[in-house]
Enzyme design. Structure first.
Site, PDB file in Angstrom:
ATOM      1  N   CYS A 240      -2.223   9.099   2.722  1.00 60.93           N
ATOM      2  CA  CYS A 240      -1.966   8.563   1.378  1.00 60.93           C
ATOM      3  C   CYS A 240      -3.075   8.995   0.425  1.00 60.93           C
ATOM      4  O   CYS A 240      -2.818   9.311  -0.730  1.00 60.93           O
ATOM      5  CB  CYS A 240      -1.841   7.049   1.435  1.00 60.93           C
ATOM      6  SG  CYS A 240      -3.220   6.246   2.257  1.00 60.93           S
TER       7      CYS A 240
ATOM      8  N   GLU B 183       0.883  -1.179   0.000  1.00 65.84           N
ATOM      9  CA  GLU B 183       0.000   0.000   0.000  1.00 65.84           C
ATOM     10  C   GLU B 183       0.908   1.212   0.000  1.00 65.84           C
ATOM     11  O   GLU B 183       1.527   1.532   1.013  1.00 65.84           O
ATOM     12  CB  GLU B 183      -0.895  -0.005   1.253  1.00 65.84           C
ATOM     13  CG  GLU B 183      -1.847  -1.182   1.340  1.00 65.84           C
ATOM     14  CD  GLU B 183      -2.989  -1.113   0.333  1.00 65.84           C
ATOM     15  OE1 GLU B 183      -3.073  -0.153  -0.464  1.00 65.84           O
ATOM     16  OE2 GLU B 183      -3.810  -2.053   0.321  1.00 65.84           O
TER      17      GLU B 183
HETATM   18  P1  NAD Z   1       8.647   4.714   4.406  1.00 64.56           P
HETATM   19  O1  NAD Z   1       8.545   3.874   3.207  1.00 64.56           O
HETATM   20  O2  NAD Z   1       9.819   5.596   4.570  1.00 64.56           O
HETATM   21  O3  NAD Z   1       8.595   3.834   5.724  1.00 64.56           O
HETATM   22  C1  NAD Z   1       7.538   2.929   6.005  1.00 64.56           C
HETATM   23  C2  NAD Z   1       8.068   1.807   6.883  1.00 64.56           C
HETATM   24  O4  NAD Z   1       9.034   1.047   6.142  1.00 64.56           O
HETATM   25  C3  NAD Z   1       8.763   2.263   8.157  1.00 64.56           C
HETATM   26  O5  NAD Z   1       8.398   1.365   9.190  1.00 64.56           O
HETATM   27  C4  NAD Z   1      10.230   2.117   7.802  1.00 64.56           C
HETATM   28  O6  NAD Z   1      11.084   1.938   8.912  1.00 64.56           O
HETATM   29  C5  NAD Z   1      10.210   0.880   6.929  1.00 64.56           C
HETATM   30  N1  NAD Z   1      11.353   0.745   6.011  1.00 64.56           N
HETATM   31  C6  NAD Z   1      12.128   1.717   5.484  1.00 64.56           C
HETATM   32  N2  NAD Z   1      13.063   1.187   4.656  1.00 64.56           N
HETATM   33  C7  NAD Z   1      12.849  -0.158   4.645  1.00 64.56           C
HETATM   34  C8  NAD Z   1      13.448  -1.256   3.946  1.00 64.56           C
HETATM   35  N3  NAD Z   1      14.469  -1.072   3.107  1.00 64.56           N
HETATM   36  N4  NAD Z   1      12.949  -2.491   4.149  1.00 64.56           N
HETATM   37  C9  NAD Z   1      11.894  -2.690   4.983  1.00 64.56           C
HETATM   38  N5  NAD Z   1      11.288  -1.683   5.674  1.00 64.56           N
HETATM   39  C10 NAD Z   1      11.759  -0.439   5.509  1.00 64.56           C
HETATM   40  O7  NAD Z   1       7.275   5.553   4.429  1.00 64.56           O
HETATM   41  P2  NAD Z   1       6.848   6.698   5.452  1.00 64.56           P
HETATM   42  O8  NAD Z   1       7.631   7.932   5.152  1.00 64.56           O
HETATM   43  O9  NAD Z   1       6.847   6.142   6.832  1.00 64.56           O
HETATM   44  O10 NAD Z   1       5.308   6.898   5.043  1.00 64.56           O
HETATM   45  C11 NAD Z   1       4.867   7.823   4.113  1.00 64.56           C
HETATM   46  C12 NAD Z   1       4.477   7.142   2.821  1.00 64.56           C
HETATM   47  O11 NAD Z   1       3.530   6.119   3.076  1.00 64.56           O
HETATM   48  C13 NAD Z   1       3.787   8.075   1.835  1.00 64.56           C
HETATM   49  O12 NAD Z   1       4.280   7.834   0.543  1.00 64.56           O
HETATM   50  C14 NAD Z   1       2.332   7.666   1.912  1.00 64.56           C
HETATM   51  O13 NAD Z   1       1.562   7.953   0.759  1.00 64.56           O
HETATM   52  C15 NAD Z   1       2.458   6.205   2.145  1.00 64.56           C
HETATM   53  N6  NAD Z   1       1.223   5.683   2.716  1.00 64.56           N
HETATM   54  C16 NAD Z   1       0.451   4.830   1.974  1.00 64.56           C
HETATM   55  C17 NAD Z   1      -0.747   4.339   2.480  1.00 64.56           C
HETATM   56  C18 NAD Z   1      -1.620   3.406   1.698  1.00 64.56           C
HETATM   57  O14 NAD Z   1      -2.436   2.718   2.315  1.00 64.56           O
HETATM   58  N7  NAD Z   1      -1.513   3.317   0.377  1.00 64.56           N
HETATM   59  C19 NAD Z   1      -1.157   4.733   3.764  1.00 64.56           C
HETATM   60  C20 NAD Z   1      -0.350   5.600   4.482  1.00 64.56           C
HETATM   61  C21 NAD Z   1       0.845   6.051   3.954  1.00 64.56           C
END
Ligand code: NAD
Length: 467
Positions: A274, A240
């Site tokens: 999002c 997502e």
């Molecule tokens: P992010 O991708 O930076 O981090 C999300 C999670 O992934 C965190 O727990 C982080 O520690 C982990 N992570 C980071 N690098 C990783 C790796 N290499 N392997 C595994 N895990 C890793 O995202 P963010 O900045 O926390 O969130 C914002 C983003 O999330 C925005 O783009 C937003 O649109 C999206 N979002 C999407 C939805 C949806 O349902 N489609 C909902 C909410 C947020």
């Protein structure tokens, strides 16, 4: 017992190392979070593996346990909500509402069926299809709605019979640890483990051989990394990811009537959703009245710490995101933008950005093409609805989109043409636990919620019986 603890095998455990958690309304650390070591992650994975067999065996027991979890969570909403506001920044009533929402989501999901489908029966054979759990599922979540987004995974993942390891964002780990702790009283040990740490921990979790599925919510960039890491082991993934949702306002809409709802479709949670409205396309005839009506709403918004009862919009959650939003404001300025409201970032501690409405830029400008994930919204005039749909679809993103019009039937017809997972008419962002949620193109793979989300935590198994 420590204030904040990892949840491993039903136990609240500390760690040798900690990392600071920042209050975004001050920019200062207010708590230390245990930093899960690789050895502790091994403990969590093996606890989940051990718990899986008996958890998977008894569907009725699972349903009862999940209903009990929802009942255990609701009374903790004030406590967990306060923690969520401190680490995330959102207004306290929204944070408390998020915890209640998670309890409601769990309660609803616990009632979903895992049907056995009879495919064929005659005198000699019976063929039936069942939905079987996958094993250990990893849930990795972002910082904007840590509680509800984790619950989308936990509710369906556990009901399906999987055991889980949840890894929340390092910016908002504490509320998820507290939620995990509150649920332990109703769950067998090891069924739901919650580990906290940085992005590196996320990588360890996704690479772990015990994990059969990764359910991830976060950025497109991380989603692609997770898909790549999952591939060699053929781990299942649900992704997502980000969005750049368009709202298309037709000439027959009443700007005064829609302004408030449209505004909050973009600026709720300081735009860090999002499925927030991230660009508005308005037909030329309505363009200026719409900009004026939105500006009137924006000027009345109370921005401040989420702990202040009058606050309607809190800060941006973290420093890198704050810097990114400021960078996008700067880039829009260079592209010749007019700032109808906002534009200058307030000189105060914390990561505050006032509601910022931007005109004078269009597609091709970074603020229009990229996901800003903050309280800055471009409004772009278009010749026609068809022009708007074309611009809306000319994007890698495909999460949500909306049409605003007095003619609901036309709105529905146009919404169908949007290349996105959820199309709204005269609203934006409404979600329910009984509809599937997911994105097209770079906005994701797979679905969460309802029977579709539940099915995503299962594999089909055909049982073919000779009588
Ligand atoms: P992010 O991708 O930076 O981090 C999300 C999670 O992934 C965190 O727990 C982080 O520690 C982990 N992570 C980071 N690098 C990783 C790796 N290499 N392997 C595994 N895990 C890793 O995202 P963010 O900045 O926390 O969130 C914002 C983003 O999330 C925005 O783009 C937003 O649109 C999206 N979002 C999407 C939805 C949806 O349902 N489609 C909902 C909410 C947020």
């Amino acid at each position: 017992m420590a204030d904040h603890a990892l949840i491993i095998d039903g136990q609240a455990v500390t760690a040798d190392a900690t990392f600071p958690v920042i209050d975004p309304s001050t920019g200062e650390a207010f708590a230390d979070c245990p930093d899960c070591s690789q050895a502790q992650l091994e403990d969590a994975m093996s606890a989940a593996q051990t718990a899986f067999r008996s958890w998977a065996a008894d569907e009725d027991a699972r349903r009862k346990a999940l209903v009990a979890c929802a009942a255990a969570l609701a009374p903790k909403a004030d406590e967990i909500g306060a923690l969520l506001t401190r680490e995330q920044g959102k207004p306290l009533k929204d944070a408390i509402g998020e915890v209640h929402g998670a309890a409601f989501w769990l309660q609803h999901t616990a009632g979903l069926a895992l049907p056995v489908e009879a495919l064929h029966e005659d005198d000699e054979t019976r063929i039936e299809m069942r939905r079987r759990p996958l094993g250990v599922v990893a849930a990795i979540t972002p910082w904007n709605f840590p509680i509800i987004l984790s619950m989308w995974k936990i509710a369906s993942g556990l009901l399906a019979g999987n055991s889980m390891v949840l890894k929340p964002s390092p910016f908002t780990p504490l509320s998820s640890l507290a939620m995990g702790r509150a649920m332990q009283e109703a769950l067998p040990p090891g069924v739901l483990n919650v580990v906290a740490g940085g992005d590196e921990l996320g990588k360890w979790v996704s690479e772990h051989p015990a994990v059969r599925k990764i359910s991830f919510t976060g950025s497109v960039a991380t989603g692609k990394k997770i898909a790549a890491v999952a591939a060699p082991d053929l781990k299942r993934v649900t992704l997502e990811l980000g969005g750049n949702d368009p709202a298309i306002v037709l000439a027959d809409a009443d700007p005064k009537k829609i302004a408030e709802k449209l505004f909050w479709g973009a600026f709720n949670n300081a735009g860090q959703i999002c499925i927030a409205v991230k660009r508005i396309y308005a037909e030329e005839k309505i363009y200026q009245p719409l900009v004026d009506a939105l500006a009137e709403v924006a000027r009345g918004v109370v921005v401040g710490s989420g702990l202040e009862p009058t606050t309607q919009m809190g800060p941006i959650n973290n420093l890198p995101q704050y810097e990114r939003v400021k960078d996008l404001i700067g880039s829009a300025r260079q592209d010749g933008a007019t700032f109808v409201t906002g534009g200058d970032v307030p000189d105060r501690p914390g990561y505050f950005v006032d509601p910022t409405l931007v005109t004078g830029i269009e597609d091709g400008s970074r603020l229009v093409d990229e996901e800003q994930f903050g309280p800055v919204l471009p409004i772009i005039p278009v010749r026609s609805a068809e022009d708007a749909i074309e611009r809306a679809n000319a994007s890698h993103f495909g999460l949500g989109g909306s049409i605003w019009t007095a003619d609901v039937d036309r709105g529905v017809a146009l919404a169908r043409d949007l290349e996105c997972g959820t199309g709204w008419v005269n609203q934006h962002g409404a979600l329910t636990p009984f509809a599937p949620f997911g994105g097209r193109k770079w906005s994701g793979i797979g679905y969460e919620n309802g029977p579709w989300g539940l099915a995503a935590f299962t594999e089909l198994q055909v049982l073919s019986v000779a009588k």
